[in-house]
Design a protein around this motif. Structure first.
Motif, PDB file in Angstrom:
ATOM      1  N   ILE A  97      38.447  39.003  38.267  1.00 41.50           N
ATOM      2  CA  ILE A  97      38.665  40.346  37.707  1.00 41.50           C
ATOM      3  C   ILE A  97      37.397  41.188  37.854  1.00 41.50           C
ATOM      4  N   VAL A  98      36.242  40.576  37.619  1.00 42.91           N
ATOM      5  CA  VAL A  98      34.975  41.295  37.829  1.00 42.91           C
ATOM      6  C   VAL A  98      34.832  41.697  39.295  1.00 42.91           C
ATOM      7  N   ALA A  99      35.205  40.806  40.196  1.00 42.64           N
ATOM      8  CA  ALA A  99      35.147  41.127  41.627  1.00 42.64           C
ATOM      9  C   ALA A  99      36.106  42.261  41.964  1.00 42.64           C
ATOM     10  N   TYR A 104      36.630  47.660  43.744  1.00 36.57           N
ATOM     11  CA  TYR A 104      37.299  48.924  43.433  1.00 36.57           C
ATOM     12  C   TYR A 104      38.544  49.157  44.275  1.00 36.57           C
ATOM     13  N   ASP A 105      39.622  48.620  43.835  1.00 37.18           N
ATOM     14  CA  ASP A 105      40.951  48.831  44.411  1.00 37.18           C
ATOM     15  C   ASP A 105      41.130  48.319  45.833  1.00 37.18           C
ATOM     16  N   LEU A 106      40.254  47.441  46.283  1.00 37.00           N
ATOM     17  CA  LEU A 106      40.475  46.840  47.588  1.00 37.00           C
ATOM     18  C   LEU A 106      41.610  45.823  47.488  1.00 37.00           C
ATOM     19  N   PHE A 107      41.628  45.099  46.385  1.00 37.04           N
ATOM     20  CA  PHE A 107      42.690  44.145  46.093  1.00 37.04           C
ATOM     21  C   PHE A 107      43.157  44.398  44.669  1.00 37.04           C
ATOM     22  N   PHE A 111      45.932  39.599  42.089  1.00 42.25           N
ATOM     23  CA  PHE A 111      45.551  38.729  43.200  1.00 42.25           C
ATOM     24  C   PHE A 111      44.118  38.232  43.044  1.00 42.25           C
ATOM     25  N   MET A 112      43.232  39.089  42.589  1.00 37.62           N
ATOM     26  CA  MET A 112      41.839  38.668  42.422  1.00 37.62           C
ATOM     27  C   MET A 112      41.709  37.651  41.294  1.00 37.62           C
ATOM     28  N   PHE A 113      42.512  37.778  40.237  1.00 41.76           N
ATOM     29  CA  PHE A 113      42.513  36.770  39.187  1.00 41.76           C
ATOM     30  C   PHE A 113      42.978  35.427  39.751  1.00 41.76           C
ATOM     31  N   ILE A 114      44.022  35.447  40.554  1.00 43.97           N
ATOM     32  CA  ILE A 114      44.536  34.208  41.153  1.00 43.97           C
ATOM     33  C   ILE A 114      43.517  33.616  42.116  1.00 43.97           C
ATOM     34  N   PHE A 115      42.914  34.460  42.971  1.00 39.75           N
ATOM     35  CA  PHE A 115      41.905  33.960  43.908  1.00 39.75           C
ATOM     36  C   PHE A 115      40.705  33.396  43.160  1.00 39.75           C
ATOM     37  N   GLY A 116      40.303  34.048  42.069  1.00 36.37           N
ATOM     38  CA  GLY A 116      39.192  33.536  41.265  1.00 36.37           C
ATOM     39  C   GLY A 116      39.535  32.220  40.604  1.00 36.37           C
TER      40      GLY A 116
END
Length: 135
Positions: A97-99, A104-107, A111-116
């Motif tokens: 989520i921080v990423a 900034y709205d790239l993903f 999805f970023m939570f899942i990838f993290g």
């Protein structure tokens, strides 16, 4: 070198090795994901390199202290591996989520939570395997 310093160095060396191996494995996972999900993607090597370089700060500054806390905290030291894996996944999800905020709205945040979370699980597996192989 005294025994206490050697023990401390051995503990830190396991986690330092893990923060250099985990981004490469995470990059391999992301490269495989991008090859499966998007037929027209980069080749495997450059994708691994780019993802490993972008994710290394999150593993270095996020996963390193969290993994030390989870494994050596008096509260969490005796938790089973399933609970520790969930803690790693949760902290990885927060790093995702921080990423997402940084990129900034790239993903999307989901999805970023899942990838993290996947990155946290990969880091947990790497730490456990390094502990088993290096005693």
């Amino acid at each position: 070198m005294t025994t206490s310093y050697k023990t401390t160095f051995d503990r830190f060396s396991i986690y330092l090795l893990a923060i250099f191996v985990s981004p490469v494995l995470f990059g391999a996972f992301m490269a495989l994901y991008s090859m499966i999900a998007f037929q027209d993607s980069w080749s495997f090597g450059p994708t691994v390199l780019v993802v490993a370089l972008y994710s290394w700060p999150f593993f270095g500054f996020g996963a390193f202290p969290v993994s030390l806390y989870i494994d050596f905290s008096a509260r969490m030291k005796n938790y089973p591996n399933r609970v520790k894996a969930l803690l790693y996944a949760g902290s990885g999800g927060l790093a995702g989520i921080v990423a997402s905020v940084i990129l900034y709205d790239l993903f999307s945040m989901i999805f970023m939570f899942i990838f993290g979370a996947v990155g946290g699980i990969i880091h947990f597996v790497v730490v456990v395997l390094i502990k088993k192989f290096i005693k």
